[in-house]
Scaffold this motif. Structure first.
Motif, short mmCIF file in Angstrom:
data_model
loop_
_atom_site.label_atom_id
_atom_site.label_comp_id
_atom_site.label_asym_id
_atom_site.label_seq_id
_atom_site.Cartn_x
_atom_site.Cartn_y
_atom_site.Cartn_z
N PRO A 45 8.92 -23.56 -1.94
CA PRO A 45 9.45 -24.01 -0.65
C PRO A 45 9.31 -22.95 0.45
CG PRO A 45 10.89 -24.77 -2.38
CD PRO A 45 9.84 -23.89 -3.03
N GLN A 46 8.61 -23.32 1.50
CA GLN A 46 8.46 -22.50 2.70
C GLN A 46 7.76 -21.17 2.47
OE1 GLN A 46 12.51 -22.73 4.20
NE2 GLN A 46 12.19 -24.88 4.72
N ASN A 47 6.96 -21.12 1.38
CA ASN A 47 6.21 -19.91 1.06
C ASN A 47 4.80 -20.01 1.67
OD1 ASN A 47 4.68 -17.86 -0.17
ND2 ASN A 47 6.08 -17.82 -1.92
N ILE A 48 4.68 -19.51 2.87
CA ILE A 48 3.43 -19.63 3.62
C ILE A 48 2.30 -18.88 2.93
CG2 ILE A 48 2.31 -19.06 5.82
CD1 ILE A 48 5.16 -19.38 7.09
N LEU A 49 2.61 -17.72 2.36
CA LEU A 49 1.58 -16.91 1.69
C LEU A 49 0.94 -17.68 0.54
CD1 LEU A 49 0.05 -14.27 1.21
CD2 LEU A 49 2.03 -13.44 -0.07
N ASP A 96 0.75 -23.25 12.99
CA ASP A 96 0.15 -21.94 13.28
C ASP A 96 1.11 -20.84 12.85
OD1 ASP A 96 -1.49 -19.95 14.20
OD2 ASP A 96 -0.83 -20.16 16.30
N ASN A 97 1.30 -20.73 11.54
CA ASN A 97 2.28 -19.76 11.01
C ASN A 97 1.66 -18.82 9.98
OD1 ASN A 97 1.92 -21.36 8.79
ND2 ASN A 97 3.92 -22.34 8.89
N GLY A 98 0.33 -18.80 9.92
CA GLY A 98 -0.33 -17.92 8.97
C GLY A 98 -0.99 -18.67 7.82
N LEU A 99 -0.77 -19.98 7.71
CA LEU A 99 -1.36 -20.78 6.63
C LEU A 99 -2.89 -20.71 6.61
CD1 LEU A 99 0.77 -24.07 6.60
CD2 LEU A 99 0.48 -22.46 4.69
N ILE A 100 -3.49 -20.42 7.75
CA ILE A 100 -4.96 -20.38 7.84
C ILE A 100 -5.54 -19.07 7.27
CG2 ILE A 100 -5.10 -19.28 10.14
CD1 ILE A 100 -7.17 -22.33 9.14
N THR A 101 -4.68 -18.10 6.95
CA THR A 101 -5.16 -16.75 6.62
C THR A 101 -6.18 -16.72 5.50
OG1 THR A 101 -2.97 -15.95 7.25
CG2 THR A 101 -4.43 -14.38 6.15
N GLY A 102 -5.92 -17.44 4.40
CA GLY A 102 -6.84 -17.38 3.25
C GLY A 102 -8.21 -17.94 3.58
N VAL A 103 -8.24 -18.90 4.49
CA VAL A 103 -9.51 -19.50 4.91
C VAL A 103 -10.23 -18.60 5.90
CG1 VAL A 103 -10.52 -21.44 6.17
CG2 VAL A 103 -8.65 -21.84 4.54
N SER A 153 -5.30 -28.37 24.10
CA SER A 153 -6.17 -27.36 24.68
C SER A 153 -6.64 -26.35 23.63
CB SER A 153 -5.44 -26.63 25.80
OG SER A 153 -4.20 -26.17 25.34
N VAL A 154 -7.74 -25.67 23.93
CA VAL A 154 -8.31 -24.67 23.03
C VAL A 154 -7.39 -23.46 22.95
CG1 VAL A 154 -10.22 -23.02 22.79
CG2 VAL A 154 -10.68 -25.40 23.44
N ARG A 155 -7.25 -22.91 21.75
CA ARG A 155 -6.51 -21.67 21.53
C ARG A 155 -7.51 -20.58 21.16
NH1 ARG A 155 -1.70 -20.38 22.66
NH2 ARG A 155 -1.58 -19.06 20.81
N THR A 156 -7.30 -19.38 21.63
CA THR A 156 -8.19 -18.30 21.22
C THR A 156 -7.54 -17.40 20.18
OG1 THR A 156 -7.41 -17.05 23.12
CG2 THR A 156 -9.49 -18.25 23.37
N ARG A 157 -6.23 -17.53 20.01
CA ARG A 157 -5.55 -16.71 19.00
C ARG A 157 -4.81 -17.60 18.01
NH1 ARG A 157 -2.57 -11.67 21.74
NH2 ARG A 157 -2.54 -11.17 19.53
N PHE A 158 -4.65 -17.11 16.79
CA PHE A 158 -3.83 -17.81 15.81
C PHE A 158 -3.19 -16.77 14.89
CE2 PHE A 158 -8.26 -17.72 14.60
CZ PHE A 158 -8.24 -17.20 13.32
N VAL A 159 -2.13 -17.18 14.22
CA VAL A 159 -1.34 -16.26 13.41
C VAL A 159 -2.03 -16.01 12.06
CG1 VAL A 159 0.88 -15.95 12.21
CG2 VAL A 159 0.79 -17.03 14.50
N THR A 160 -2.11 -14.76 11.63
CA THR A 160 -2.57 -14.46 10.26
C THR A 160 -1.57 -13.55 9.57
OG1 THR A 160 -3.92 -12.63 11.06
CG2 THR A 160 -5.03 -14.74 10.76
#
Lengths: 269, 269, 269
Positions: A45-49, A96-103, A153-160
């Motif tokens: 639960p709620q483990n983004i990593l 946008d909370n870091g879930l994209i990091t592994g990808v 709109s386009v974003r140029t930054r995201f959380v990792t």
């Protein structure tokens, strides 16, 4: 006629309740025929990593055009952003909370859009279930070949997250376990590439008070019960017990520190 | 050509054994191409109330024509009836033991048919697995657009459970927890509609010896660990611990009594 | 156009991690539109017998042409063979370690091929994940109607397990529990056919110190809590507690010995 698209789902909703099925119903209503693949609904639960790790492992196995919907969202109802990212010719729809990091760790996103368009969401948006009410309609929009620019709109930054990078010094690496699989294998954040500068026999792995000499190849090469280090099927160093459960044997799991040291170097003891 | 239909499955068969896959095989053999969605196979064994709750939560997310096959069937092999009900332009194929309650609570069935036709079932019917041998073929019949009247005769009555209705008095409501989700949130049988007569700040929720002041909006509005009451994503009052597990914190679960009282009224202590 | 095929998946990978989803991605990339059915991913780790049992139970429910991909593979990385077997007009793609036993026990394979063709596998083959890198591409090959002879050479022998055959003497049978299902029912390796020589009332079943008189028909015929023996939905003798959990009640599970004796014969006590 265009073949229906593929949607994968990764959440921490559990396999027991109505939440996952509700998201699927929304997608199937908006993008009929979509092929849905459950990746995991038992992310802690709620483990983004953990979510970020599992997502990163499957990307290379999926064809172009696949849409990955990921909901591990401790910030639901706050002002955290929701995004759709185009990476490796696939789509990632997630908070946008870091879930994209592994990808995104080794793959540069071709584009990121914030999801804000009030006309691409369910008529009533619950304060606690944006997966069903905002993200599922956004995924369906992309599955139907919709323009990502319509989402927002386009974003140029995201959380990792920083956890995918072990520390490095002149003796080797200090990393951590980032996933314990169903066999009790301990998968670390140390990539095979990082270890390639030296022969695998020249490394020593230290974890939970045990030392493992060298990095091996396959489980079958060692007697049952042996504690071994090897490069797993997606390129990460992992610690395993042959036909056994390394996590139980070592009382180790996510967050356990792992040292990988050159054999001629200092030890931690 | 007609697009293949959607079938959802809700059972207490568990995720481990061959039973669910056998039902799916029967459906796919009789109605090729059917899109199958697993809702839950971990309904507590023979817990009709839990099955009825989960089923009721997903209906609004599914498109017209969806067939829902539900098997929580403690009476298998006795003379309990099997029925197919048409509700909200969707089909519900299940034992007539109360499983329909969550769906039919606020939606009037357009028709109910008993499933008795011996030619719409498998050649050999096991005494213990009517889900595979009778209900799955009946669902496949409806998925192929078959006439419900071919299943058996019309029924005008069906079994419902009383548990979806809390008691009401002049101070408010006394209800119960009807589902504990994977996050430990406690979902009650008290609907938002029932509470709308007063501002949400004017209610006090009492459960397992704890008092919660007011009914909130979203998890993100409160500090981690706070015990809160809020309206969940499908309109039921629920008790949650922000980024925590309310069920563990309160040692509460299905059946735990929940009081919702006007603040100027009597307390239970 | 040919209708996309059906693939079932049975593994010990667990429902939590990326492994199953990676296999599905590979199949969907190579054989687009394949309908994937999860049988179980919670086969006890490396328990070939349990995998063989579950697989054997579902075959009769699936249509011709179905491809079953099964990965319980303690020998991965050693020289154990991978095979594709044609049985009952369906395909079985799995390690040659006995997993086929439940299927082939009563059905003669029409053909068995070893999977060795290096061009029908992923470009990089991991030493620890042949399910994704070799078996999934082989399954996709068959799903696309490919020639099995392209996979490798014909095999005339394959590995089977002895556990599906109970011992028999002049008083009856001595077998074992081979599966405990989600209800706590104990399914044995004693088939109904073997017991048909005598009326079901004339048998006595002994397990974990309890004696059960006669073999019954359906759960609903007995009071709640009764310990009963009956023929389950796929033709095996099973021991159940009516609306209860026989496995917990008897502290029994896979491997527990089960005696089925003629009533006029000797007892084990």
């Amino acid at each position: 006629m265009q073949r229906p698209g593929i949607l994968t789902l990764t959440t921490d909703f559990g396999n027991d309740g109505p939440y996952v099925a509700a998201m699927k119903g929304v997608v199937l209503g908006l993008a009929p025929g979509t092929q849905i693949v459950d990746v995991s609904h038992t992310i802690a639960p709620q483990n983004i990593l953990e979510g970020a790790f599992v997502l990163g492992e499957i990307v290379d196995a999926y064809p172009e055009g696949t849409v990955h919907l990921v909901v591990v969202d401790p910030g639901v109802g706050t002002d955290r952003r929701l995004i759709a990212a185009s990476v490796a010719e696939q789509w990632f729809v997630l908070p946008d909370n870091g879930l994209i990091t592994g990808v995104a760790r080794t793959r540069k996103p071709a584009g990121v859009w914030e999801i804000t368009n009030p006309s691409i969401r369910r008529a009533t948006v619950s304060a606690t279930f944006h997966g069903r009410d905002i993200l599922a309609p956004a995924a369906a929009h992309l599955l139907r070949g919709g323009d990502p620019a319509a989402l927002g709109s386009v974003r140029t930054r995201f959380v990792t997250l920083r956890n995918f990078n072990p520390m490095e010094d002149d003796q080797g690496f200090v990393g951590e376990v980032i996933f314990r699989d169903a066999f009790g294998n301990l998968i670390t954040n140390i990539a095979a590439d990082a270890l390639a500068a030296h022969p695998f026999d020249d490394w020593r792995v230290e974890v939970a008070g045990e030392r493992i000499d060298g990095i091996g190849r396959a489980y079958g090469d060692y007697p049952t019960g042996s504690l071994i280090a090897l490069i797993g099927s997606t390129g990460w160093l992992e610690v395993a017990a042959v036909n056994g459960d390394a996590a139980s044997q070592l009382s180790a799991g996510s967050g356990t520190t792992v040292w990988v040291r050159k054999k001629n170097g200092r030890t931690t003891a």
